[in-house]
Design a protein around this motif. Structure first.
Motif, PDB file in Angstrom:
ATOM      1  N   GLU A 311      39.097 -37.802  38.424  1.00 44.46           N
ATOM      2  CA  GLU A 311      38.294 -37.782  38.553  1.00 44.46           C
ATOM      3  C   GLU A 311      36.750 -37.776  39.717  1.00 44.46           C
ATOM      4  O   GLU A 311      35.919 -37.226  39.635  1.00 44.46           O
ATOM      5  N   THR A 312      37.606 -37.856  40.782  1.00 45.18           N
ATOM      6  CA  THR A 312      37.175 -36.774  42.131  1.00 45.18           C
ATOM      7  C   THR A 312      38.077 -35.567  42.892  1.00 45.18           C
ATOM      8  O   THR A 312      37.690 -35.620  44.096  1.00 45.18           O
ATOM      9  N   LEU A 313      39.065 -35.024  42.161  1.00 43.02           N
ATOM     10  CA  LEU A 313      39.331 -33.909  42.040  1.00 43.02           C
ATOM     11  C   LEU A 313      39.067 -32.749  41.016  1.00 43.02           C
ATOM     12  O   LEU A 313      38.766 -32.797  40.176  1.00 43.02           O
ATOM     13  N   THR A 314      39.124 -31.127  41.094  1.00 42.70           N
ATOM     14  CA  THR A 314      38.660 -30.314  40.250  1.00 42.70           C
ATOM     15  C   THR A 314      39.467 -29.390  40.788  1.00 42.70           C
ATOM     16  O   THR A 314      39.920 -28.751  42.070  1.00 42.70           O
ATOM     17  N   LEU A 315      40.536 -29.224  40.182  1.00 43.11           N
ATOM     18  CA  LEU A 315      41.994 -27.796  40.189  1.00 43.11           C
ATOM     19  C   LEU A 315      41.811 -26.989  39.958  1.00 43.11           C
ATOM     20  O   LEU A 315      40.511 -26.394  38.755  1.00 43.11           O
ATOM     21  N   LEU A 316      41.213 -25.770  40.773  1.00 44.13           N
ATOM     22  CA  LEU A 316      40.664 -24.435  40.753  1.00 44.13           C
ATOM     23  C   LEU A 316      41.681 -23.613  40.291  1.00 44.13           C
ATOM     24  O   LEU A 316      41.358 -21.874  39.541  1.00 44.13           O
ATOM     25  N   ALA A 317      43.124 -23.394  40.435  1.00 47.85           N
ATOM     26  CA  ALA A 317      43.784 -23.009  39.598  1.00 47.85           C
ATOM     27  C   ALA A 317      44.801 -22.932  38.852  1.00 47.85           C
ATOM     28  O   ALA A 317      45.302 -24.300  39.026  1.00 47.85           O
TER      29      ALA A 317
END
Length: 317
Positions: A311-317
């Motif tokens: 909910e607080t992280l967004t994976l870029l790859a």
């Protein structure tokens, strides 16, 4: 400049005396003295200040020392990796890890890495960037996993983005200002923050000045470890700014509260940080692969804890 001259400079700076450097290098004092004088002569600059109590470096010497350490470390790593490929030696890998990664993905990453490269001697630093940047600069750290804030640092180091994470202003649960809704209501509080020496102004602009909040900088304590931040937030009622995920970390004895402020803080990028134009060893690349695999496993998981994590992280790859 010759290799033995750079070795003499580094050893002398670390020992604080010619005698100590000679003992470290296994040479006579005369040999170390001669190497240093040859180095000063070749550069046409005074590098050392000699006194009865020992030696110190001039400004010229300090600049050269940084480059000498980097050159010697790079050469040592090349020799170690070649020896490892021949099956004759262990390799050392030194990594800076930002604290919230330590609390989440580090254990899985290290276990996976140890299975794949059991002969590599692994050294891990709690890598708040105030600690990591000087070690990266001299080559004493292979790479760091963390954020890169200041424009000067971005020019000096290269970064490969992995993910972005939310941040928040945190206080201990029960703090008298935990109901605040604006950073302006916290300007009379004491703060504990971490930042690299050249990142102070960038951080203050990000947290305060762009919101018109003119904090008295004497209220800010600069801490160089998560443990110090923890103690001061818990026991001295200080405010801090951290990844939002820290509020749920079980290592904190007292629950922390992320404040719901009207001021917004853009997500921060987490990157693999290296010296610009540097190269990662095979062991370093393996560690990065293990980390990314651990992160992706949690990102795909349906477990309640992992869903909350992302909910607080967004994976870029």
């Amino acid at each position: 400049m010759k290799l033995h001259q750079l070795q003499a400079l580094v050893a002398s700076a670390e020992a604080g005396s010619i005698r100590g450097a000679a003992r470290t290098l296994g040479l006579s004092q005369a040999a170390v003295t001669r190497a240093l004088r040859e180095l000063e002569t070749s550069q046409g600059l005074p590098l050392l200040v000699r006194a009865t109590e020992g030696i110190s470096l001039t400004e010229y010497g300090k600049v050269l020392l940084t480059h000498a350490k980097l050159a010697l470390n790079q050469l040592s790593r090349a020799q170690n990796e070649l020896a490892r490929l021949r099956g004759r030696s262990e390799e050392r890998l030194s990594i800076g890890i930002t604290p919230w990664i330590t609390l989440t993905f580090l254990t899985e990453t290290v276990l996976s890495f140890r299975q794949r490269m059991p002969n590599v001697r692994l050294e891990l630093f709690e890598s708040l960037m105030a600690v990591a940047q000087p070690l990266l600069r001299t080559g004493d750290m292979d790479f760091a996993i963390g954020p890169l804030h200041s424009s000067a640092a971005m020019q000096e180091f290269a970064c490969e983005p992995i993910l972005t994470y939310e941040t928040a202003i945190l206080v201990r649960d029960g703090h008298p200002r935990q109901a605040c809704r604006s950073i302006h209501d916290l300007l009379d509080q004491d703060w504990v923050l971490n930042f690299a020496r050249d990142g102070r102004e960038t951080l203050l602009e990000y947290l305060f000045y762009r919101h018109g909040a003119m904090i008295d900088e004497q209220r800010i304590v600069r801490a160089q470890s998560l443990g110090m931040q923890q103690i001061l937030v818990e026991n001295a009622d200080m405010c801090t700014w951290c990844p939002a995920i820290i509020a749920a970390a079980p290592s904190f004895r007292i629950p922390l509260r992320a404040l719901s402020l009207k001021e917004r803080f853009e997500p921060i990028g987490l990157s693999i940080i290296t010296r610009r134009n540097g190269t990662l060893s095979s062991a370093a690349r393996c560690f990065v692969e293990c980390l990314l695999q651990a992160i992706r496993r949690h990102a795909r998981s349906a477990r309640k804890e992992d869903v909350a994590l992302f909910e607080t992280l967004t994976l870029l790859a």
